[in-house]
Design an enzyme around this catalytic site. Structure first.
Site, PDB file in Angstrom:
ATOM      1  N   HIS A  96       0.574  -0.894  -0.103  1.00 35.97           N
ATOM      2  CA  HIS A  96      -0.098   0.143   0.013  1.00 35.97           C
ATOM      3  C   HIS A  96       1.260   0.576  -0.057  1.00 35.97           C
ATOM      4  O   HIS A  96       2.194   1.500   0.396  1.00 35.97           O
ATOM      5  CB  HIS A  96      -0.960  -0.156   1.576  1.00 35.97           C
ATOM      6  CG  HIS A  96      -2.104   1.076   0.995  1.00 35.97           C
ATOM      7  ND1 HIS A  96      -1.729   2.601   1.198  1.00 35.97           N
ATOM      8  CD2 HIS A  96      -3.160   1.075   0.846  1.00 35.97           C
ATOM      9  CE1 HIS A  96      -2.893   3.065   1.167  1.00 35.97           C
ATOM     10  NE2 HIS A  96      -4.022   2.135   1.052  1.00 35.97           N
ATOM     11  N   GLU A 166      -4.375   1.808  -7.272  1.00 36.93           N
ATOM     12  CA  GLU A 166      -4.972   2.724  -6.287  1.00 36.93           C
ATOM     13  C   GLU A 166      -3.572   3.960  -5.803  1.00 36.93           C
ATOM     14  O   GLU A 166      -2.688   3.927  -6.138  1.00 36.93           O
ATOM     15  CB  GLU A 166      -4.564   2.200  -4.398  1.00 36.93           C
ATOM     16  CG  GLU A 166      -5.443   1.424  -4.152  1.00 36.93           C
ATOM     17  CD  GLU A 166      -5.835   0.898  -3.044  1.00 36.93           C
ATOM     18  OE1 GLU A 166      -6.645   0.639  -2.156  1.00 36.93           O
ATOM     19  OE2 GLU A 166      -5.075   1.605  -2.034  1.00 36.93           O
TER      20      GLU A 166
HETATM   21  C1  PEP Z   1      -6.925   3.672   0.222  1.00 38.23           C
HETATM   22  O1  PEP Z   1      -6.197   4.555   1.391  1.00 38.23           O
HETATM   23  O2  PEP Z   1      -6.068   2.651  -0.115  1.00 38.23           O
HETATM   24  C2  PEP Z   1      -8.450   3.911  -0.042  1.00 38.23           C
HETATM   25  C3  PEP Z   1      -8.699   3.255  -0.765  1.00 38.23           C
HETATM   26  O3  PEP Z   1      -9.028   4.523   0.523  1.00 38.23           O
HETATM   27  P1  PEP Z   1     -10.384   5.406   0.290  1.00 38.23           P
HETATM   28  O4  PEP Z   1     -11.126   4.859   0.045  1.00 38.23           O
HETATM   29  O5  PEP Z   1     -11.200   6.187   1.544  1.00 38.23           O
HETATM   30  O6  PEP Z   1      -9.811   6.195  -0.280  1.00 38.23           O
END
Ligand code: PEP
Length: 251
Positions: A96, A166
């Site tokens: 992450h 992400e």
């Molecule tokens: C994340 O931090 O990986 C994430 C997906 O958070 P959010 O959905 O709150 O943006």
């Protein structure tokens, strides 16, 4: 199959975990919605509580937010993949952006963790994503493909891997919601290169009930990895419903 899950990050007491998991177990007493694979990644301290509240026949997969690549040893503060598995984890979230930024996670350690996870029969949820600067320079595809290639170096069989794209600029409370056009090129490239070789490719970053349908329509998106919008059980159940609706529409 659409994968829809959440990491709670460093949030939640045992009481919260018990309440969330008990309500989730009730909501899914007849199984997960057809075509949807739910997963929850609580803090490691709450993993056994969530496991026990969900019960042995639950369709919900559980995970940890990090695990060391060694099986045991003098690694203060870490937990290993076998320890996570014993506590009920089937998934290990790896790489992450918060781990990369604040805890020194590198492509090399991500690769070691992916390989340990696979060696022990669990599934890595491999997180990748570019910064705002990389996005604005138009280098997202190259950056993300490079991260995946590094993470999966020397992995002979990546078929149990779940990739979560992400973009850093889209996640968390300072993130901005991605438009489908922002993420479509990365999904096209990931699907082209890895789509047939991994389990699923998910999107994460400010997913909410207002943008989930459009996100799921982006070609190559096999599910949603959600933070804030799934930190209430009602929020999570709502997203499972949206995913079920998306599955029904294409069926
Ligand atoms: C994340 O931090 O990986 C994430 C997906 O958070 P959010 O959905 O709150 O943006």
């Amino acid at each position: 199959m659409l994968w829809v899950g959440t990491s709670w990050k460093m949030n939640g007491t045992l009481g919260f975990a018990r309440d969330y998991a008990t309500r989730l177990a009730k909501a899914l007493a007849d199984g997960a919605p057809s075509g949807v694979q739910p997963f929850i990644i609580p803090p490691a301290t709450a993993l056994t509580v969530v496991r026990d509240c969900l019960g042995p026949d639950s369709p919900v997969l559980l995970g940890v937010q990090n695990a060391h690549w060694e099986d045991a040893g003098a690694w203060t503060g870490e937990i290993s993949v076998p320890q996570a598995a014993e506590a009920g984890a089937a998934l290990v979230e790896i790489g992450h952006s918060e781990r990369r930024e604040f805890f020194g996670e590198t492509d090399a350690t991500v690769n070691l963790k992916v390989r340990s996870t696979l060696r022990h029969g669990l599934r890595p949820i491999l997180c990748v994503g570019e910064s705002a600067a990389v996005f604005e320079a138009g280098d997202s595809v190259e950056h993300v493909l490079g991260q995946v290639a590094a993470a999966l170096a020397d992995v002979a069989d990546p078929s149990r891997v779940v990739i979560a794209y992400e973009p850093i600029w889209a996640i968390g409370e300072h993130g901005r919601e991605a438009r489908p056009a922002d993420i479509a090129p990365v999904f096209a490239a990931l699907a082209d290169e890895w789509g047939d070789r991994v389990t699923a490719i998910l999107y994460g970053g400010s997913v909410n009930p207002g943008n989930a349908v459009d996100t799921l329509r982006v070609p190559g998106v096999d599910g949603l990895f959600v933070g804030r919008a799934a930190w209430t059980i009602d929020g999570y159940l709502g997203l499972l419903d949206i995913a079920a609706g998306a599955v029904a529409q294409v069926a």
